[in-house]
Design an enzyme around this catalytic site. Structure first.
Site, PDB file in Angstrom:
ATOM      1  N   ASN A 145      -1.109   4.446  -1.770  1.00  0.00           N
ATOM      2  CA  ASN A 145      -1.613   3.081  -1.977  1.00  0.00           C
ATOM      3  C   ASN A 145      -0.629   2.034  -1.449  1.00  0.00           C
ATOM      4  O   ASN A 145      -1.027   1.024  -0.866  1.00  0.00           O
ATOM      5  CB  ASN A 145      -1.893   2.838  -3.467  1.00  0.00           C
ATOM      6  CG  ASN A 145      -3.296   3.296  -3.843  1.00  0.00           C
ATOM      7  OD1 ASN A 145      -4.063   3.744  -2.996  1.00  0.00           O
ATOM      8  ND2 ASN A 145      -3.636   3.188  -5.118  1.00  0.00           N
ATOM      9  N   ALA A 197      -7.197  -8.413   8.784  1.00  0.00           N
ATOM     10  CA  ALA A 197      -6.484  -9.556   8.193  1.00  0.00           C
ATOM     11  C   ALA A 197      -7.434 -10.334   7.306  1.00  0.00           C
ATOM     12  O   ALA A 197      -8.646 -10.319   7.508  1.00  0.00           O
ATOM     13  CB  ALA A 197      -5.948 -10.437   9.312  1.00  0.00           C
ATOM     14  N   CYS A 249      -6.482  -1.498  -8.175  1.00  0.00           N
ATOM     15  CA  CYS A 249      -5.486  -0.472  -7.847  1.00  0.00           C
ATOM     16  C   CYS A 249      -4.269  -0.997  -7.097  1.00  0.00           C
ATOM     17  O   CYS A 249      -3.144  -0.883  -7.588  1.00  0.00           O
ATOM     18  CB  CYS A 249      -6.147   0.635  -7.035  1.00  0.00           C
ATOM     19  SG  CYS A 249      -7.570   1.305  -7.859  1.00  0.00           S
TER      20      CYS A 249
END
Ligand code: UGA
Length: 444
Positions: free
Chosen positions: A219, A264, A272
């Site tokens: 992540n 972007a 999360c």
């Protein structure tokens, strides 16, 4: 061969997993302590929005493959392996709050004390490296009076995207098994072999600490990719005719980089990334390390909100007294979840100016109302949201917003101006109105 599975915590991770195992002909018993949720689920209603989940839930309940309960005793008696999928929210200081997982493991441990069978515990909740082998193992052994071998334990991270959870369960890039001992790892691998059949997705069987690190590193890396492109987007805005979208295409074609997670925009939100990135930073501090790269990606993520405000001010000549329409409130398209939504963060920042805000979202209005209350007006249609406004800001890139064009904006807005914060639109198609976008340099 384990065929009776239980799932603790029927949220964004647990419920799709329960339905998927039931669909693959496992006998599944799902447990939650939220009685409202239990009631809804027993009636066949999915309490969250996930692509395909409602249909699958109905199907497996009708087939009798999924049972819903709030009783741990029943759950342990009627299953041989349990996936623990309870929430691990953040503490105010960014560290991970293990309260719910500890509570669940304590009760499971006590139930195991009264039962004479081997039982495998599989932790799916995201937890700091070291937690499985230390905290969790200790609690089970203390509460159950059993030793490893009489029970099994694995950390098995999930990589599910919200909204696409079922797709990701059925088509994973890989399966990571962090096993406390060999027997536990083998049983979990057999469960997945039965679930997937041939060809099996790639599998790594390792120790819990590596598996826990993989979850966080995954992540944090994805968030880093997004912050990297957002840094480039800020640079592009200072360079005549530069466009971050073209730059992302160009670097994304390098197979070593890849195009995904190079969009972007307002930055990363959701339940999360923000939580995991902060927890990882905190974990580093606890280890006596300053993770400077992680500090920087958080900073860049925050600065994209200021960046959007500055673009908005420049586009309409200051925000004072302006009426603003916001399109999109969910933290990303395809979900009604607004947790840590960048759209909501932007609105909260905009509200510090003397502005009036109308909002629209195809799915997230109810959840947004709980956060924003009566500070903004909620609209049922895009047209209603645009009516009499001075500035439209695209904050979440729902596909249906793609249909917007300058004619529609001219027709409904007081002074048509569009700020594209998720790079959904082609700037060439908005030449007759005021238009600005994140990562788009001045047109010369
Ligand atoms: C994320 C990961 O993608 C999953 O693999 C992981 O299992 C999950 O977190 C988790 O830890 O449970 P999710 O939070 O559902 O999944 O959302 P993503 O699709 O990853 O998007 C996260 C945020 O990044 C969103 O706010 C999205 O708008 C933003 N984003 C994503 C960008 O700004 N640019 C991109 O190019 C991609």
């Amino acid at each position: 061969m384990v065929n009776r599975i239980s799932i603790v915590g029927l949220g964004h991770v647990g419920l799709p997993l329960a339905c998927a195992f039931a669909f693959k002909s496992f006998r599944v018993i799902g447990l939650d302590t939220d009685l409202e949720k239990i009631k809804l689920l027993k009636e066949g209603e999915a309490p969250i929005y996930e692509e395909g989940l409602q249909e699958l839930l109905k199907r497996v309940l009708e087939k009798g493959c999924l049972k819903i309960t709030s009783s741990y005793r029943e759950m342990i008696e009627e299953s041989d392996a349990c996936f623990v999928c309870v929430g691990t929210p953040s503490n105010p200081d960014g560290s991970v709050n293990l309260k719910y997982i500890k509570e669940a493991i304590e009760i499971i441990g006590e139930c195991l004390r009264r039962i004479d069978k081997y039982f495998l515990l599989i932790i799916r909740s995201t937890i700091p490296p070291g937690t499985t082998s230390n905290v969790i193992k200790e609690i089970i052994e203390e509460r159950s009076g059993k030793r490893l071998g009489q029970y099994g334990l694995c950390f098995n991270p999930e990589f599910l995207r919200e909204g696409k959870a079922l797709h990701d369960i059925f088509n994973p890039d890989r399966i990571i098994i962090g096993a406390v001992d060999e027997k536990s790892g083998k049983i979990l691998l057999d469960i997945y072999k039965k679930f997937y059949g041939e060809p099996m997705p790639p599998v790594i069987v390792t120790n819990p600490i590596n598996a826990e690190l993989i979850k966080y590193a995954n992540n944090v890396f994805l968030a880093t990719k997004i912050s990297f492109i957002n840094m480039i987007s800020q640079l592009c805005q200072h360079l005549p005719n530069a466009d971050v979208k073209v730059v992302a295409e160009g670097i994304g074609m390098d197979k070593r980089i890849g195009r995904e997670f190079l969009n972007a925009g307002l930055g990363w939100g959701g339940s999360c990334f923000p939580k995991d990135v902060k927890a990882f930073l905190k974990f580093g501090v606890e280890m006596g390390l300053r993770l400077k790269l992680v500090e920087s990606i958080i900073e860049i993520n925050e600065s994209q909100i200021e960046n959007a405000i500055k673009l908005a001010e420049d586009l309409v000549g200051g925000l004072n007294g302006k009426r603003i329409s916001i399109l999109g409130l969910a933290f990303k398209p395809g979900t009604d979840d607004v947790r840590e939504s960048r759209a909501i963060r932007l609105i909260e920042e905009l509200l510090k100016y003397n502005v009036r805000i109308k909002v629209h979202d195809p799915k997230a209005i109810q959840k947004a109302k709980k956060v924003l209350g009566d500070k903004v007006s909620y609209c049922k249609t895009v047209e209603e949201c645009l009516t009499d406004s001075d500035l439209c800001i695209l904050a979440t890139e729902w596909p249906e917003y793609k249909e917007l064009n300058q004619e529609i904006l001219k027709k409904y807005m007081r002074k048509p101006a569009l700020l594209d914060c998720r790079r959904l639109y082609n700037p060439e198609e908005f030449k007759e109105i005021k238009f600005a976008a994140i990562g788009l340099g001045p047109r010369k």
